[in-house]
Design a protein around this motif. Structure first.
Motif, short mmCIF file in Angstrom:
data_model
loop_
_atom_site.label_atom_id
_atom_site.label_comp_id
_atom_site.label_asym_id
_atom_site.label_seq_id
_atom_site.Cartn_x
_atom_site.Cartn_y
_atom_site.Cartn_z
N GLU A 20 0.83 -1.18 0.00
CA GLU A 20 0.00 0.00 0.00
C GLU A 20 0.88 1.26 0.00
O GLU A 20 2.05 1.22 0.40
CB GLU A 20 -0.91 0.01 1.23
CG GLU A 20 -1.94 -1.10 1.23
CD GLU A 20 -2.90 -0.98 2.40
OE1 GLU A 20 -3.90 -1.72 2.42
OE2 GLU A 20 -2.67 -0.13 3.28
N ARG A 21 0.29 2.34 -0.46
CA ARG A 21 0.99 3.62 -0.42
C ARG A 21 1.23 4.01 1.03
O ARG A 21 0.34 3.88 1.88
CB ARG A 21 0.16 4.69 -1.13
CG ARG A 21 0.91 5.97 -1.39
CD ARG A 21 0.09 6.92 -2.27
NE ARG A 21 -0.16 6.35 -3.59
CZ ARG A 21 -0.73 7.03 -4.59
NH1 ARG A 21 -1.06 8.31 -4.41
NH2 ARG A 21 -0.94 6.46 -5.75
N GLU A 22 2.44 4.50 1.30
CA GLU A 22 2.79 4.85 2.67
C GLU A 22 3.36 6.26 2.73
O GLU A 22 3.97 6.75 1.79
CB GLU A 22 3.79 3.87 3.27
CG GLU A 22 5.16 3.85 2.60
CD GLU A 22 6.15 2.94 3.30
OE1 GLU A 22 5.79 2.27 4.28
OE2 GLU A 22 7.31 2.91 2.85
N PHE A 23 3.19 6.88 3.87
CA PHE A 23 3.70 8.21 4.14
C PHE A 23 5.22 8.17 4.26
O PHE A 23 5.78 7.29 4.93
CB PHE A 23 3.07 8.72 5.44
CG PHE A 23 3.62 10.03 5.93
CD1 PHE A 23 4.47 10.05 7.03
CD2 PHE A 23 3.27 11.23 5.32
CE1 PHE A 23 4.95 11.26 7.51
CE2 PHE A 23 3.75 12.44 5.80
CZ PHE A 23 4.60 12.45 6.90
N VAL A 24 5.89 9.13 3.63
CA VAL A 24 7.33 9.26 3.73
C VAL A 24 7.71 10.44 4.61
O VAL A 24 8.52 10.30 5.55
CB VAL A 24 7.97 9.43 2.34
CG1 VAL A 24 9.47 9.74 2.46
CG2 VAL A 24 7.74 8.20 1.48
N GLY A 25 7.15 11.58 4.32
CA GLY A 25 7.47 12.75 5.12
C GLY A 25 6.63 13.94 4.73
O GLY A 25 6.04 13.98 3.64
#
Length: 116
Positions: free
Chosen positions: A44-49
């Motif tokens: 799944e798409r994930e938060f990086v920053g």
């Protein structure tokens, strides 16, 4: 409407660096909350920053900065690892004045591949 265009992806060896750029248009850039996400194959798409924090997986290696004069946000990625391989997406959120609601916008993504 906000348009986001990413650039700077590519192939790099483990331990190397890349800098991604995301140019925004369509709204006053300073009114946008900018961030980066990524999506690896099969995940799944994930938060990086974003503006206030980075994901634990990239802390100490990735830095986000923005240049309001150029309407651009950057993702500087150092000490890259094979597990950083993903499509990286620029994200912009515009808060609707007087509410806690947002419009959200995405770029088309740029591929980052880290070889071991």
């Amino acid at each position: 409407q906000v348009q986001l265009v990413e650039s700077g992806g590519g192939l790099v060896q483990a331990g190397g660096s890349l800098r991604l750029s995301c140019a925004a248009s369509g709204r006053t850039f300073s009114s946008l909350d900018m961030g980066w996400y990524r999506q690896a194959p099969g995940k799944e798409r994930e938060f990086v920053g974003g503006s206030t924090r980075n994901a634990d997986s990239v802390k100490g290696r990735f830095t986000i900065s923005r240049d309001n004069a150029k309407n651009t946000v950057y993702l500087q990625m150092n000490s890259l690892k094979p597990e950083d391989t993903a499509i990286y997406y620029c994200n912009a959120r515009y808060r609707i004045p007087g509410t806690n609601n947002y419009y959200e916008y995405w770029g088309q993504g740029t591929q980052v591949t880290v070889s071991s």
